[in-house]
Design a protein around this motif. Structure first.
Motif, mmCIF file in Angstrom:
data_model
loop_
_atom_site.group_PDB
_atom_site.id
_atom_site.type_symbol
_atom_site.label_atom_id
_atom_site.label_comp_id
_atom_site.label_asym_id
_atom_site.label_seq_id
_atom_site.Cartn_x
_atom_site.Cartn_y
_atom_site.Cartn_z
ATOM 1 N N THR A 140 2.080 4.756 -7.825
ATOM 2 C CA THR A 140 1.669 4.999 -6.439
ATOM 3 C C THR A 140 0.869 3.771 -6.013
ATOM 4 O OG1 THR A 140 1.617 7.378 -6.748
ATOM 5 C CG2 THR A 140 0.278 6.499 -4.955
ATOM 6 N N ILE A 141 1.300 3.156 -4.935
ATOM 7 C CA ILE A 141 0.726 1.853 -4.552
ATOM 8 C C ILE A 141 0.319 1.868 -3.075
ATOM 9 C CG2 ILE A 141 1.228 -0.626 -4.310
ATOM 10 C CD1 ILE A 141 3.396 -0.293 -6.494
ATOM 11 N N VAL A 142 -0.870 1.343 -2.789
ATOM 12 C CA VAL A 142 -1.228 1.085 -1.395
ATOM 13 C C VAL A 142 -1.497 -0.411 -1.271
ATOM 14 C CG1 VAL A 142 -2.809 1.539 0.506
ATOM 15 C CG2 VAL A 142 -2.167 3.399 -1.024
ATOM 16 N N ALA A 143 -0.715 -1.066 -0.435
ATOM 17 C CA ALA A 143 -0.811 -2.519 -0.279
ATOM 18 C C ALA A 143 -1.251 -2.856 1.134
ATOM 19 C CB ALA A 143 0.562 -3.143 -0.552
ATOM 20 N N GLY A 144 -2.194 -3.766 1.241
ATOM 21 C CA GLY A 144 -2.655 -4.214 2.563
ATOM 22 C C GLY A 144 -2.055 -5.570 2.901
ATOM 23 N N ASN A 145 -1.285 -5.615 3.976
ATOM 24 C CA ASN A 145 -0.734 -6.889 4.446
ATOM 25 C C ASN A 145 -1.653 -7.396 5.560
ATOM 26 O OD1 ASN A 145 0.732 -9.035 5.387
ATOM 27 N ND2 ASN A 145 2.339 -7.796 6.336
ATOM 28 N N THR A 159 -9.384 5.298 3.165
ATOM 29 C CA THR A 159 -8.898 6.656 3.467
ATOM 30 C C THR A 159 -7.428 6.766 3.081
ATOM 31 O OG1 THR A 159 -10.456 6.874 5.272
ATOM 32 C CG2 THR A 159 -8.575 8.362 5.326
ATOM 33 N N ILE A 160 -6.652 5.716 3.372
ATOM 34 C CA ILE A 160 -5.222 5.727 3.012
ATOM 35 C C ILE A 160 -5.076 5.761 1.481
ATOM 36 C CG2 ILE A 160 -3.052 4.419 3.152
ATOM 37 C CD1 ILE A 160 -4.110 3.358 5.923
ATOM 38 N N CYS A 161 -5.919 4.989 0.791
ATOM 39 C CA CYS A 161 -5.870 5.013 -0.687
ATOM 40 C C CYS A 161 -6.171 6.421 -1.195
ATOM 41 C CB CYS A 161 -6.876 4.022 -1.293
ATOM 42 S SG CYS A 161 -6.494 2.311 -0.908
ATOM 43 N N GLY A 162 -7.123 7.083 -0.559
ATOM 44 C CA GLY A 162 -7.467 8.456 -0.950
ATOM 45 C C GLY A 162 -6.304 9.402 -0.701
ATOM 46 N N ALA A 163 -5.601 9.194 0.410
ATOM 47 C CA ALA A 163 -4.436 10.051 0.725
ATOM 48 C C ALA A 163 -3.344 9.821 -0.323
ATOM 49 C CB ALA A 163 -3.922 9.740 2.126
ATOM 50 N N ALA A 164 -3.200 8.577 -0.765
ATOM 51 C CA ALA A 164 -2.191 8.284 -1.792
ATOM 52 C C ALA A 164 -2.576 8.944 -3.118
ATOM 53 C CB ALA A 164 -2.045 6.773 -1.968
ATOM 54 N N ALA A 165 -3.863 8.985 -3.389
ATOM 55 C CA ALA A 165 -4.324 9.575 -4.646
ATOM 56 C C ALA A 165 -3.977 11.060 -4.725
ATOM 57 C CB ALA A 165 -5.832 9.381 -4.798
ATOM 58 N N ALA A 166 -3.910 11.688 -3.559
ATOM 59 C CA ALA A 166 -3.582 13.127 -3.546
ATOM 60 C C ALA A 166 -2.191 13.374 -4.115
ATOM 61 C CB ALA A 166 -3.690 13.662 -2.116
ATOM 62 N N ARG A 167 -1.305 12.379 -4.051
ATOM 63 C CA ARG A 167 0.042 12.522 -4.641
ATOM 64 C C ARG A 167 -0.017 12.722 -6.136
ATOM 65 N NH1 ARG A 167 4.451 11.273 -2.219
ATOM 66 N NH2 ARG A 167 5.619 10.711 -4.075
#
Ligand code: PEP
Length: 254
Positions: free
Chosen positions: A4-9, A244-252
């Motif tokens: 699960t990855i959150v990337a900031g461009n 917050t987006i990273c936290g939402a990804a963690a819920a997965r």
């Protein structure tokens, strides 16, 4: 199993001062224990600063583009060995801004993808349809062709552990977002395309959604089965929103 990855461009944004502030907030706010791979992709001139500031933390650094050539007379270009030298672990390839504003073709993107794999830098292949293509019901064939151009170049087994970002062009930087159902449909189609060739590889590729993902819509998008994370532009410049987006990804992962 895929990450699960959150990337900031960050695109063409940042100053040394602003980067220091943003990265210090991210370093303080990212919870390693959550298991999400957090990645920032600053402009090339700030990669060195970014890798130094996140050294020994869980945050990884990626470039926004790279040459497929290792060195030489290519004024203005940046080579994969340079990214290795700086400690970059990822590179975005084929972002729609590169494809449309800089006329990067599927073949060039595929060459860069192959070169990144050779250099042990994880390529993040960006694909997506324009609004006209969506309205002409061409979304799935357009995306499939962009993915196929790379598979044809490197072979299916080389796709293992790589990253694909589905980014509808009409949703990038516009405030328009694909609905979770629209995004899931395309993610599932990409996964099925990979699965037809190799089921294990299909399960190891992280497929991220990008296109006006923000703190308000991330949780819903990231609850879809085949959306393994986000590629985030505008919202990645605000630490609170990105976290917050990273936290939402963690819920997965729960
Ligand atoms: C991007 O640049 O990849 C992107 C998704 O941008 P934004 O989130 O601003 O739409």
């Amino acid at each position: 199993m895929r990450k699960t990855i959150v990337a900031g461009n960050w695109k063409m944004n940042g100053t040394r001062e602003a980067n220091r502030e943003l990265l210090s907030q991210l370093v303080a706010g990212v919870d390693v224990a959550q298991g999400v791979e957090v990645l920032v992709c600053p402009p090339a001139v700030y990669l060195d600063q970014a890798t130094s500031l996140v050294k020994d933390t869980a945050i990884k650094v990626g470039a926004q583009n790279v040459s497929d050539q290792p060195k030489g007379a290519f004024t203005g270009e940046i080579a994969l060995p340079m990214l290795q030298d700086l400690g970059c672990e990822y590179v975005l390839l084929g972002h729609s801004e590169r494809r449309t504003l800089f006329a990067e073709s599927d073949a060039q993107v595929a060459d860069k993808f192959a070169a990144a794999l050779d250099a042990d830098i994880v390529p993040v292949l960006c694909v997506g349809e324009t609004l006209e293509q969506r309205e002409a019901s061409q979304t799935l064939p357009v995306v499939a062709a962009q993915v196929a151009a790379v598979i044809d170049r490197v072979g299916i087994s080389a796709m293992a552990q790589t990253v694909i970002a589905y980014e509808p062009v009409w949703a990038i930087g516009t405030g328009l977002t694909a609905t979770p159902q629209q995004a899931q449909e395309v993610h599932a189609a990409i996964r099925a395309q990979l699965k037809k060739l190799d089921a294990d590889v299909a399960d190891s590729v992280s497929i991220l959604y990008g296109g006006s993902m923000n703190a308000g819509n991330a949780a819903e998008l990231l609850s879809e089965q085949d959306i393994d994370g986000g590629l985030v532009g505008g919202a990645s410049l605000k630490a609170e929103d990105f976290l917050t987006i990273c936290g939402a990804a963690a819920a997965r992962l729960k």
